[in-house]
Design a protein around this motif. Structure first.
Motif, PDB file in Angstrom:
ATOM      1  N   TYR A  43      11.653   2.995 -10.440  1.00 25.08           N
ATOM      2  CA  TYR A  43      11.516   2.060 -11.556  1.00 25.08           C
ATOM      3  C   TYR A  43      12.898   1.766 -12.109  1.00 25.08           C
ATOM      4  O   TYR A  43      13.731   2.658 -12.223  1.00 25.08           O
ATOM      5  CB  TYR A  43      10.625   2.665 -12.642  1.00 25.08           C
ATOM      6  CG  TYR A  43       9.220   2.886 -12.167  1.00 25.08           C
ATOM      7  CD1 TYR A  43       8.257   1.900 -12.324  1.00 25.08           C
ATOM      8  CD2 TYR A  43       8.862   4.072 -11.537  1.00 25.08           C
ATOM      9  CE1 TYR A  43       6.963   2.094 -11.870  1.00 25.08           C
ATOM     10  CE2 TYR A  43       7.569   4.276 -11.078  1.00 25.08           C
ATOM     11  CZ  TYR A  43       6.626   3.281 -11.243  1.00 25.08           C
ATOM     12  OH  TYR A  43       5.346   3.468 -10.786  1.00 25.08           O
ATOM     13  N   SER A  62       9.419  -8.551 -10.963  1.00 30.04           N
ATOM     14  CA  SER A  62       9.454  -7.689  -9.790  1.00 30.04           C
ATOM     15  C   SER A  62       8.756  -6.369 -10.032  1.00 30.04           C
ATOM     16  O   SER A  62       8.655  -5.901 -11.156  1.00 30.04           O
ATOM     17  CB  SER A  62      10.885  -7.453  -9.329  1.00 30.04           C
ATOM     18  OG  SER A  62      11.674  -7.011 -10.384  1.00 30.04           O
ATOM     19  N   CYS A  63       8.269  -5.813  -8.943  1.00 34.39           N
ATOM     20  CA  CYS A  63       7.662  -4.479  -8.943  1.00 34.39           C
ATOM     21  C   CYS A  63       8.779  -3.452  -8.786  1.00 34.39           C
ATOM     22  O   CYS A  63       9.919  -3.810  -8.493  1.00 34.39           O
ATOM     23  CB  CYS A  63       6.731  -4.346  -7.748  1.00 34.39           C
ATOM     24  SG  CYS A  63       5.263  -5.364  -7.818  1.00 34.39           S
ATOM     25  N   TYR A  77       9.360  -6.130  -3.882  1.00 28.93           N
ATOM     26  CA  TYR A  77       8.215  -7.017  -4.030  1.00 28.93           C
ATOM     27  C   TYR A  77       8.307  -7.711  -5.382  1.00 28.93           C
ATOM     28  O   TYR A  77       8.827  -7.156  -6.339  1.00 28.93           O
ATOM     29  CB  TYR A  77       6.905  -6.228  -3.967  1.00 28.93           C
ATOM     30  CG  TYR A  77       6.689  -5.509  -2.661  1.00 28.93           C
ATOM     31  CD1 TYR A  77       6.156  -6.175  -1.573  1.00 28.93           C
ATOM     32  CD2 TYR A  77       7.018  -4.169  -2.514  1.00 28.93           C
ATOM     33  CE1 TYR A  77       5.958  -5.520  -0.362  1.00 28.93           C
ATOM     34  CE2 TYR A  77       6.832  -3.510  -1.316  1.00 28.93           C
ATOM     35  CZ  TYR A  77       6.288  -4.192  -0.238  1.00 28.93           C
ATOM     36  OH  TYR A  77       6.098  -3.534   0.950  1.00 28.93           O
ATOM     37  N   SER A  79       6.326  -9.741  -8.726  1.00 27.89           N
ATOM     38  CA  SER A  79       5.211  -9.344  -9.584  1.00 27.89           C
ATOM     39  C   SER A  79       4.036 -10.321  -9.542  1.00 27.89           C
ATOM     40  O   SER A  79       3.030 -10.088 -10.188  1.00 27.89           O
ATOM     41  CB  SER A  79       5.686  -9.192 -11.032  1.00 27.89           C
ATOM     42  OG  SER A  79       6.169 -10.436 -11.509  1.00 27.89           O
ATOM     43  N   PRO A  81       0.641 -11.970  -8.266  1.00 28.21           N
ATOM     44  CA  PRO A  81      -0.505 -11.212  -7.741  1.00 28.21           C
ATOM     45  C   PRO A  81      -0.445 -10.943  -6.241  1.00 28.21           C
ATOM     46  O   PRO A  81      -0.725  -9.827  -5.809  1.00 28.21           O
ATOM     47  CB  PRO A  81      -1.696 -12.083  -8.122  1.00 28.21           C
ATOM     48  CG  PRO A  81      -1.251 -12.784  -9.369  1.00 28.21           C
ATOM     49  CD  PRO A  81       0.219 -13.057  -9.143  1.00 28.21           C
ATOM     50  N   GLN A  83       2.199 -10.746  -4.263  1.00 36.99           N
ATOM     51  CA  GLN A  83       3.272  -9.797  -3.991  1.00 36.99           C
ATOM     52  C   GLN A  83       2.892  -8.390  -4.454  1.00 36.99           C
ATOM     53  O   GLN A  83       3.147  -7.412  -3.761  1.00 36.99           O
ATOM     54  CB  GLN A  83       4.562 -10.235  -4.687  1.00 36.99           C
ATOM     55  CG  GLN A  83       5.273 -11.353  -3.987  1.00 36.99           C
ATOM     56  CD  GLN A  83       5.952 -10.840  -2.731  1.00 36.99           C
ATOM     57  OE1 GLN A  83       6.791  -9.948  -2.779  1.00 36.99           O
ATOM     58  NE2 GLN A  83       5.582 -11.396  -1.593  1.00 36.99           N
ATOM     59  N   TYR A  84       2.267  -8.298  -5.623  1.00 35.53           N
ATOM     60  CA  TYR A  84       1.852  -6.993  -6.135  1.00 35.53           C
ATOM     61  C   TYR A  84       0.794  -6.376  -5.218  1.00 35.53           C
ATOM     62  O   TYR A  84       0.805  -5.174  -4.971  1.00 35.53           O
ATOM     63  CB  TYR A  84       1.331  -7.106  -7.567  1.00 35.53           C
ATOM     64  CG  TYR A  84       1.229  -5.768  -8.242  1.00 35.53           C
ATOM     65  CD1 TYR A  84       2.365  -5.155  -8.758  1.00 35.53           C
ATOM     66  CD2 TYR A  84       0.020  -5.097  -8.333  1.00 35.53           C
ATOM     67  CE1 TYR A  84       2.291  -3.904  -9.357  1.00 35.53           C
ATOM     68  CE2 TYR A  84      -0.067  -3.854  -8.931  1.00 35.53           C
ATOM     69  CZ  TYR A  84       1.077  -3.256  -9.441  1.00 35.53           C
ATOM     70  OH  TYR A  84       1.001  -2.018 -10.021  1.00 35.53           O
ATOM     71  N   TYR A  87       2.565  -4.834  -2.308  1.00 34.60           N
ATOM     72  CA  TYR A  87       3.168  -3.574  -2.770  1.00 34.60           C
ATOM     73  C   TYR A  87       2.137  -2.452  -2.766  1.00 34.60           C
ATOM     74  O   TYR A  87       2.355  -1.384  -2.183  1.00 34.60           O
ATOM     75  CB  TYR A  87       3.763  -3.794  -4.162  1.00 34.60           C
ATOM     76  CG  TYR A  87       3.971  -2.565  -5.004  1.00 34.60           C
ATOM     77  CD1 TYR A  87       5.008  -1.690  -4.738  1.00 34.60           C
ATOM     78  CD2 TYR A  87       3.140  -2.306  -6.091  1.00 34.60           C
ATOM     79  CE1 TYR A  87       5.211  -0.567  -5.531  1.00 34.60           C
ATOM     80  CE2 TYR A  87       3.345  -1.195  -6.887  1.00 34.60           C
ATOM     81  CZ  TYR A  87       4.379  -0.323  -6.603  1.00 34.60           C
ATOM     82  OH  TYR A  87       4.568   0.775  -7.386  1.00 34.60           O
ATOM     83  N   GLU A  88       0.994  -2.700  -3.377  1.00 29.02           N
ATOM     84  CA  GLU A  88      -0.046  -1.669  -3.447  1.00 29.02           C
ATOM     85  C   GLU A  88      -0.593  -1.336  -2.068  1.00 29.02           C
ATOM     86  O   GLU A  88      -0.847  -0.170  -1.766  1.00 29.02           O
ATOM     87  CB  GLU A  88      -1.170  -2.115  -4.371  1.00 29.02           C
ATOM     88  CG  GLU A  88      -0.777  -2.087  -5.829  1.00 29.02           C
ATOM     89  CD  GLU A  88      -1.942  -2.383  -6.755  1.00 29.02           C
ATOM     90  OE1 GLU A  88      -2.723  -3.311  -6.460  1.00 29.02           O
ATOM     91  OE2 GLU A  88      -2.068  -1.664  -7.758  1.00 29.02           O
TER      92      GLU A  88
END
Length: 96
Positions: A43, A62-63, A77, A79, A81, A83-84, A87-88
């Motif tokens: 983070y 951004s994530c 990635y 932020s 939807p 892209q998130y 990431y997940e």
């Protein structure tokens, strides 16, 4: 990959962002690492936000960084939807 190596990779990545800023409070720094089975999640925030915790000082768009434990590759990635979701999905994927 251990935490120290992950921190070094994340620090090196954010150090390349906005190299010409003159206000030290605008510097982006890694402030927290979380360990997951496949990666370290780093983070980041500006020094200004870390001091103030004011939402007006937050970075947007951004994530967290994802540092692959095997390859040491740093994934970035956005932020939005889609892209998130990527990431997940990457973070939750298994190598079964």
């Amino acid at each position: 990959m251990d935490e120290e190596t992950a921190r070094s990779r994340a620090d090196a990545e954010v150090a390349t962002w906005h190299p010409h800023r003159t206000d030290p409070d605008d510097e982006v720094v890694v402030w927290k690492l979380e360990e997951h089975s496949r990666a370290w999640v780093a983070y980041f925030a500006t020094r200004r936000w870390l001091r103030s915790r004011d939402r007006r000082d937050q970075l947007v768009g951004s994530c967290p960084l994802v540092i692959d434990k095997v390859t040491a590759h740093v994934h970035r990635y956005g932020s939005a939807p889609a892209q998130y979701a990527l990431y997940e999905a990457w973070l939750d994927a298994t190598d079964d």
